[in-house]
Design a protein around this motif. Structure first.
Motif, PDB file in Angstrom:
ATOM      1  N   SER A  54     -33.665  50.480 -51.455  1.00  0.00           N
ATOM      2  CA  SER A  54     -33.550  50.467 -49.996  1.00  0.00           C
ATOM      3  C   SER A  54     -32.130  50.835 -49.621  1.00  0.00           C
ATOM      4  O   SER A  54     -31.241  50.959 -50.472  1.00  0.00           O
ATOM      5  N   ASP A  76     -33.654  53.776 -45.121  1.00  0.00           N
ATOM      6  CA  ASP A  76     -34.901  53.540 -45.847  1.00  0.00           C
ATOM      7  C   ASP A  76     -35.810  54.727 -45.571  1.00  0.00           C
ATOM      8  O   ASP A  76     -36.051  55.076 -44.403  1.00  0.00           O
ATOM      9  N   GLN A  80     -40.410  52.641 -47.256  1.00  0.00           N
ATOM     10  CA  GLN A  80     -39.438  51.820 -47.979  1.00  0.00           C
ATOM     11  C   GLN A  80     -38.952  50.694 -47.077  1.00  0.00           C
ATOM     12  O   GLN A  80     -38.485  50.945 -45.960  1.00  0.00           O
ATOM     13  N   TYR A  81     -39.050  49.485 -47.528  1.00  0.00           N
ATOM     14  CA  TYR A  81     -38.508  48.294 -46.882  1.00  0.00           C
ATOM     15  C   TYR A  81     -38.733  48.277 -45.374  1.00  0.00           C
ATOM     16  O   TYR A  81     -39.857  48.035 -44.924  1.00  0.00           O
ATOM     17  N   GLU A  82     -37.725  48.593 -44.557  1.00  0.00           N
ATOM     18  CA  GLU A  82     -37.843  48.412 -43.112  1.00  0.00           C
ATOM     19  C   GLU A  82     -38.215  49.690 -42.350  1.00  0.00           C
ATOM     20  O   GLU A  82     -38.195  49.696 -41.122  1.00  0.00           O
ATOM     21  N   ARG A 202     -38.643  39.868 -50.415  1.00  0.00           N
ATOM     22  CA  ARG A 202     -38.927  40.342 -49.052  1.00  0.00           C
ATOM     23  C   ARG A 202     -38.938  41.863 -49.004  1.00  0.00           C
ATOM     24  O   ARG A 202     -39.811  42.471 -48.387  1.00  0.00           O
ATOM     25  N   ARG A 203     -37.982  42.484 -49.676  1.00  0.00           N
ATOM     26  CA  ARG A 203     -37.961  43.947 -49.715  1.00  0.00           C
ATOM     27  C   ARG A 203     -39.205  44.477 -50.412  1.00  0.00           C
ATOM     28  O   ARG A 203     -39.825  45.445 -49.949  1.00  0.00           O
ATOM     29  N   TRP A 204     -39.555  43.872 -51.534  1.00  0.00           N
ATOM     30  CA  TRP A 204     -40.731  44.315 -52.285  1.00  0.00           C
ATOM     31  C   TRP A 204     -41.989  44.233 -51.428  1.00  0.00           C
ATOM     32  O   TRP A 204     -42.766  45.199 -51.357  1.00  0.00           O
ATOM     33  N   THR A 207     -42.401  46.935 -48.756  1.00  0.00           N
ATOM     34  CA  THR A 207     -42.530  48.317 -49.209  1.00  0.00           C
ATOM     35  C   THR A 207     -44.003  48.690 -49.326  1.00  0.00           C
ATOM     36  O   THR A 207     -44.830  47.888 -49.760  1.00  0.00           O
TER      37      THR A 207
END
Length: 297
Positions: A54, A76, A80-82, A202-204, A207
């Motif tokens: 990210s 991102d 991806q992520y956000e 949280r990122r995972w 995604t």
């Protein structure tokens, strides 16, 4: 999985949405530091993260690059992520689509940019330059090689893609936590006792699984397009750590030679020099951009 030092933007780094003709992308934007000796910004940099990564992977580069006179914008990519993206439509993540997103991001910044792509981001950056090099003033491939990833990393990516075909993201995360071996292509393991696991989870979970499946396939099948890239009249930089299991260092050395590119090897860094040795990486990037602006090879 790359491990940024923090997911909280430090002072001087602004979280925002980059609005483009192809949608909005989550971004971290840091202005160049103003000084009496340097009244104008030297340039603007667009940073593309790698597989499972990210924009936060570049968070430690913003301050030193700002001090060097460069505005930095890390994004991102779609899914991806956000940055939103389809969860079940792999065609949305075809390399050509992702490359056109990068072109739209560069145009939205309103000025020619120094393009930097880490790992998978390097392959997408290359595809964007091959579509249209006009928005860019240089290209840096960071720990990103000439073609598909190494056989051992292909095996890890296949395991991930197979798991995502039958499990949801939370189940795959739990399965990764239960394993002692490192995961796929970017550096680090998830289960090493550090305090950032909640941020990484949280990122995972944010995604898109379709993005991971599609881009994982790209990593395993990417053809060698070095000759095409070498024909593009753009200053090029190949930067890596001194060890890399995803694309071996001799392969990156050879690619740099074929591209007639500036070559940097960051000591005491592996596949993510941006997080392993951010100050040295930032220094090498700024020196390369300064050289290109001064007309030096």
């Amino acid at each position: 999985m790359s491990r940024p030092p923090t997911f909280t933007p430090p002072a001087g780094v602004r979280a925002r949405r980059l609005v483009t003709a192809r949608g909005e992308f989550a971004a971290l934007d840091a202005a160049a530091a103003a000084t009496d000796a340097r009244p104008t910004v030297k340039g603007t940099v667009l940073l593309l993260p790698g597989f499972t990564g990210s924009k936060e992977d570049f968070i430690a580069l913003h301050a030193p690059l700002a001090e060097a006179g460069y505005r930095t914008v890390a994004v991102d990519g779609r899914g991806q992520y956000e940055s939103t993206g389809p969860e079940d439509d792999e065609t949305a993540y075809a390399q050509d689509e992702l490359a056109r997103d990068v072109l739209a991001q560069a145009h939205a910044l309103g000025t020619p940019v120094h393009l930097v792509g880490h790992s998978l981001g390097g392959q997408i950056a290359r595809a964007a330059v091959l579509l249209d090099a006009s928005p860019f003033v240089s290209l840096t491939l960071m720990a990103s090689g000439p073609a598909q990833i190494s056989t051992s990393q292909q095996e890890r990516v296949k395991l991930l893609r197979d798991a995502l075909a039958v499990m949801d993201m939370a189940q795959v995360w739990d399965a990764i936590q239960a394993m002692d071996a490192p995961e796929e292509t970017d550096t680090g393991t998830l289960d090493d006792g550090l305090d950032d696991r909640a941020d990484l989870r949280r990122r995972w979970l944010a995604t898109s699984p379709a993005q991971l499946i599609a881009t994982g396939r790209l990593l395993c099948t990417e053809p060698d397009r070095v000759a095409e890239l070498a024909a593009v009249p753009l200053p090029k930089h190949v930067l890596s750590g001194e060890r890399d299991d995803t694309w071996p260092i001799p392969l990156l050395d050879e690619m740099a030679g074929r591209l007639d590119a500036h070559r940097t090897v960051v000591r005491k860094a592996e596949h993510s020099p941006n997080t392993d040795q951010p100050l040295e990486t930032a220094r090498a990037l700024a020196e390369f951009w300064d050289r290109t602006q001064n007309g030096q090879p």
